[in-house]
Write an enzyme that holds these catalytic residues in place. Structure first.
Site, mmCIF file in Angstrom:
data_model
loop_
_atom_site.group_PDB
_atom_site.id
_atom_site.type_symbol
_atom_site.label_atom_id
_atom_site.label_comp_id
_atom_site.label_asym_id
_atom_site.label_seq_id
_atom_site.Cartn_x
_atom_site.Cartn_y
_atom_site.Cartn_z
ATOM 1 N N VAL A 11 0.912 -1.046 -0.080
ATOM 2 C CA VAL A 11 -0.043 0.000 0.107
ATOM 3 C C VAL A 11 0.899 1.188 0.044
ATOM 4 C CG1 VAL A 11 -1.445 1.429 1.435
ATOM 5 C CG2 VAL A 11 -2.174 -1.072 0.946
ATOM 6 N N LYS A 35 15.393 -2.935 2.076
ATOM 7 C CA LYS A 35 14.060 -2.595 1.171
ATOM 8 C C LYS A 35 14.553 -1.135 0.372
ATOM 9 C CE LYS A 35 9.557 -3.730 1.578
ATOM 10 N NZ LYS A 35 8.385 -3.971 2.462
ATOM 11 N N PHE A 152 -8.504 1.180 -0.542
ATOM 12 C CA PHE A 152 -9.099 0.109 -1.363
ATOM 13 C C PHE A 152 -8.451 -0.583 -2.535
ATOM 14 C CE2 PHE A 152 -12.120 3.058 0.754
ATOM 15 C CZ PHE A 152 -12.869 2.108 1.646
ATOM 16 N N LEU A 253 -18.412 -13.152 -7.276
ATOM 17 C CA LEU A 253 -19.304 -14.296 -7.544
ATOM 18 C C LEU A 253 -18.592 -15.289 -8.321
ATOM 19 C CD1 LEU A 253 -22.835 -12.706 -8.262
ATOM 20 C CD2 LEU A 253 -21.932 -13.481 -5.966
ATOM 21 N N HIS A 254 -17.331 -15.525 -7.970
ATOM 22 C CA HIS A 254 -16.647 -16.746 -8.776
ATOM 23 C C HIS A 254 -16.375 -17.742 -7.772
ATOM 24 C CE1 HIS A 254 -16.318 -14.381 -12.351
ATOM 25 N NE2 HIS A 254 -15.897 -13.359 -11.589
ATOM 26 N N CYS A 263 -5.755 -9.127 3.093
ATOM 27 C CA CYS A 263 -6.789 -8.426 3.712
ATOM 28 C C CYS A 263 -8.057 -9.148 4.415
ATOM 29 C CB CYS A 263 -7.342 -7.225 2.800
ATOM 30 S SG CYS A 263 -5.969 -6.251 2.229
HETATM 31 N N1 LIG Z 1 -2.032 -5.358 0.362
HETATM 32 C C1 LIG Z 1 -3.222 -4.710 0.172
HETATM 33 O O1 LIG Z 1 -3.671 -5.086 -0.867
HETATM 34 C C2 LIG Z 1 -3.999 -4.004 1.114
HETATM 35 C C3 LIG Z 1 -5.094 -3.014 0.402
HETATM 36 C C4 LIG Z 1 -5.734 -2.150 1.313
HETATM 37 C C5 LIG Z 1 -5.010 -2.077 2.430
HETATM 38 N N2 LIG Z 1 -4.142 -2.465 3.141
HETATM 39 C C6 LIG Z 1 -3.805 -2.180 4.411
HETATM 40 O O2 LIG Z 1 -2.611 -1.351 4.531
HETATM 41 C C7 LIG Z 1 -1.723 -1.527 5.601
HETATM 42 C C8 LIG Z 1 -0.500 -1.980 5.081
HETATM 43 O O3 LIG Z 1 -0.535 -3.266 4.180
HETATM 44 P P1 LIG Z 1 0.664 -3.722 3.264
HETATM 45 O O4 LIG Z 1 -0.030 -5.042 2.333
HETATM 46 O O5 LIG Z 1 1.093 -2.724 2.352
HETATM 47 O O6 LIG Z 1 1.595 -4.312 4.368
HETATM 48 P P2 LIG Z 1 3.276 -4.713 4.262
HETATM 49 O O7 LIG Z 1 3.676 -5.479 5.050
HETATM 50 O O8 LIG Z 1 3.398 -4.968 2.855
HETATM 51 O O9 LIG Z 1 4.056 -3.274 4.396
HETATM 52 C C9 LIG Z 1 4.266 -2.547 5.493
HETATM 53 C C10 LIG Z 1 5.646 -1.929 5.696
HETATM 54 O O10 LIG Z 1 5.825 -1.252 6.791
HETATM 55 C C11 LIG Z 1 7.084 -0.957 7.201
HETATM 56 N N3 LIG Z 1 6.851 -0.681 8.444
HETATM 57 C C12 LIG Z 1 6.539 -1.382 9.620
HETATM 58 N N4 LIG Z 1 6.667 -0.426 10.835
HETATM 59 C C13 LIG Z 1 7.332 0.697 10.106
HETATM 60 C C14 LIG Z 1 7.747 1.805 10.976
HETATM 61 N N5 LIG Z 1 7.826 1.981 12.182
HETATM 62 N N6 LIG Z 1 8.378 2.941 10.065
HETATM 63 C C15 LIG Z 1 8.612 2.476 8.714
HETATM 64 N N7 LIG Z 1 8.191 1.494 8.217
HETATM 65 C C16 LIG Z 1 7.457 0.423 8.909
HETATM 66 C C17 LIG Z 1 7.484 -2.552 7.054
HETATM 67 O O11 LIG Z 1 8.719 -3.052 6.887
HETATM 68 C C18 LIG Z 1 6.714 -2.851 5.768
HETATM 69 O O12 LIG Z 1 7.644 -2.794 4.650
HETATM 70 C C19 LIG Z 1 -2.274 -2.838 6.335
HETATM 71 O O13 LIG Z 1 -3.280 -2.064 7.280
HETATM 72 C C20 LIG Z 1 -3.446 -3.342 5.271
HETATM 73 O O14 LIG Z 1 -4.189 -3.892 5.666
HETATM 74 C C21 LIG Z 1 -3.514 -3.445 2.377
#
Ligand SMILES: NC(=O)c1ccc[n+]([C@@H]2O[C@H](COP(=O)([O-])OP(=O)(O)OC[C@H]3O[C@@H](n4cnc5c(N)ncnc54)[C@H](O)[C@@H]3O)[C@@H](O)[C@H]2O)c1
Length: 436
Positions: A11, A35, A152, A253-254, A263
């Site tokens: 995200v 990273k 989203f 609906l798949h 998520c």
């Molecule tokens: N992945 C999706 O499709 C998606 C979609 C919508 C919402 N979300 C939400 O977004 C949020 C992030 O999800 P994601 O999939 O991107 O997670 P992720 O695990 O891919 O990325 C999170 C990143 O945050 C970094 N991080 C953690 N603590 C930190 C800090 N104190 N300072 C700096 N960096 C830090 C981690 O090293 C990691 O790289 C979650 O709450 C998730 O539910 C995700």
């Protein structure tokens, strides 16, 4: 606008890159030094179609940069997004907010000048208020407003979703914060994207309600698929027949092996906990979680039945990620199905176009170099993820490589009649098994 994005995961990186494309100056921060080093070297740590181009173009234009030091990124920022992970807390299913709170503390210490601090992570109702309290405690002099702006986007089409969302949801209490959020999303006015301004509590709940609703839709059609198999109906026809009703809609609906990913599993669990804590249990979602958990095992058993027992059999598995166009393996159904088959004595040869590297960390299986390599000498094939390249298999070649022409398709990507005509025993979901 000058924006700091805390957390450069799926995200954070997509949002940061797309906000820089909107014309803002964005610094993406992550505590994982490797990273950030990779990103600085032009390497993209995740597979997401189109992301590499957006990142490269905006880095070149000087609008997007990467940093490990939160203070440097927050200094002078108009808006700070917190986009760190909120996984399920071990044991109870609550969202683990420790990363959000830790980030909030670091952000607080670095704030200077008026800033809007925004939770973009998916967080339970009340988290924005808690983050506000943390910031005030750490830095009582800070001039800031809080906002909630859930994301989203879908993995696999994240760039397009961010550029053209169905809506943007913003929870905030002040006109000043609202003005900053409007400015951040101003380019979306061109597409007349609805921006829903609401309270922070509503905004936080909207995200969970949306995910729980979609997870419910998937689970509903999965149960219909089971019923179809019992009564001789076809779930594809049922889905089409109900999906054309505008009140229902044809998306999600798949029928398949159950929802997974980063998520839905964790967000449905967290919503259950919020409901219980608030004295308003969300019983439909309780059922969804239970049905979905059971479904993954049921799918493994379906494979066992199709193979007439799997002990000593070699099974080719196509697709391991929870959906195509991502390398994300979090909570993928394969993580339940594959170990179940192995425990029953199956030998697995698998191929996934992008998920192999992540899968290797989570599964003890032979990973093959391509589809046909995986099929070579196997007793049958199971399609677990509907990657495009599995949609047009060369049936004659598949048949010549397998010991017996058995195909179990848990994504319904083929027409049963076509598979049978090509000589396969074809087992799919919510449809009659087709035989040559
Ligand atoms: N992945 C999706 O499709 C998606 C979609 C919508 C919402 N979300 C939400 O977004 C949020 C992030 O999800 P994601 O999939 O991107 O997670 P992720 O695990 O891919 O990325 C999170 C990143 O945050 C970094 N991080 C953690 N603590 C930190 C800090 N104190 N300072 C700096 N960096 C830090 C981690 O090293 C990691 O790289 C979650 O709450 C998730 O539910 C995700």
């Amino acid at each position: 606008m000058r924006i700091a994005m805390i957390g450069t995961g799926y995200v954070g990186l997509v949002s940061g890159a797309c906000l820089s494309e909107f014309g803002h100056t964005v610094v993406c921060v992550d505590k994982l030094a490797e990273k950030i080093a990779a990103l600085k070297a032009g390497e993209i740590p995740i597979f997401e179609p189109g992301l590499d181009e957006v990142v490269a173009a905006n880095v070149k234009a000087g609008r997007l940069s990467f940093e490990t030091d939160i203070a440097k990124a927050v200094h002078g920022a108009d808006a700070v997004f917190i986009a760190v992970g909120t996984p399920s807390r071990r044991g109870d299913g609550h969202a683990d907010l420790s990363y959000v709170y830790a980030a909030a503390q670091e952000v607080a210490a670095a704030l200077d000048g008026y800033t809007v601090v925004i939770t973009k992570s998916t967080v339970p109702v009340g988290t924005s208020r808690e983050v506000e309290a943390i910031v005030r405690r750490v830095n009582p002099a800070a001039q800031f407003d809080m906002a909630s702006n859930p994301e989203f986007l879908r993995e696999g089409s994240a760039i397009e979703d961010f550029r053209r969302p169905d809506r943007v949801v913003v929870g905030c209490d002040t006109d000043r914060a609202q003005a900053v959020m409007r400015e951040i999303y101003r380019p979306l006015y061109l597409h007349e994207t609805p921006i829903v301004f609401t309270s922070r509590e509503s905004s936080e709940l909207i995200k969970y309600a949306a995910n729980a609703f979609l997870a419910t839709k998937i689970t509903f059609i999965n149960e219909m698929a089971d019923l179809c198999e019992k009564v001789g109906a076809d779930v594809g026809d049922v889905a089409r027949g109900i999906g054309l009703d505008g009140r229902i809609g044809n998306k999600f609906l798949h029928a398949g092996p159950g929802f997974g990913g980063s998520c839905f599993p964790k967000d449905t669990l967290a919503l259950l906990q919020t409901g219980r804590d608030a004295g308003a249990p969300v019983r439909i979602v309780e059922a969804v979680v239970a049905v979905n958990d059971a479904r993954k095992i049921a799918m493994a058993e379906k494979i066992e039945r199709a193979f007439g027992g799997v002990s000593g059999k070699t099974i080719a598995i196509l697709g391991l990620t929870f959906k195509p166009n991502t390398d994300d393996m979090r909570d993928a159904p394969s993580l339940v199905i594959v170990p179940h088959l192995q425990a029953k004595g199956a030998v697995i040869r698998a191929f996934d176009p992008e998920g192999g590297k992540e899968a290797r960390k989570l599964l003890n299986i032979e990973l093959c170099k391509d589809t046909y390599d995986a099929l070579d000498g196997a007793d049958g094939v199971v399609i677990l993820t509907e990657w495009n390249e599995f949609r047009a298999l060369d049936f004659a070649r598949v048949k010549s490589l397998l010991k017996s022409p058995l195909m179990v398709d848990l994504r319904n990507i083929y027409r049963p009649a076509a598979a049978a005509a090509a000589g396969f025993t074809y087992v799919s979901v919510g449809r009659k098994t087709a035989k040559p």
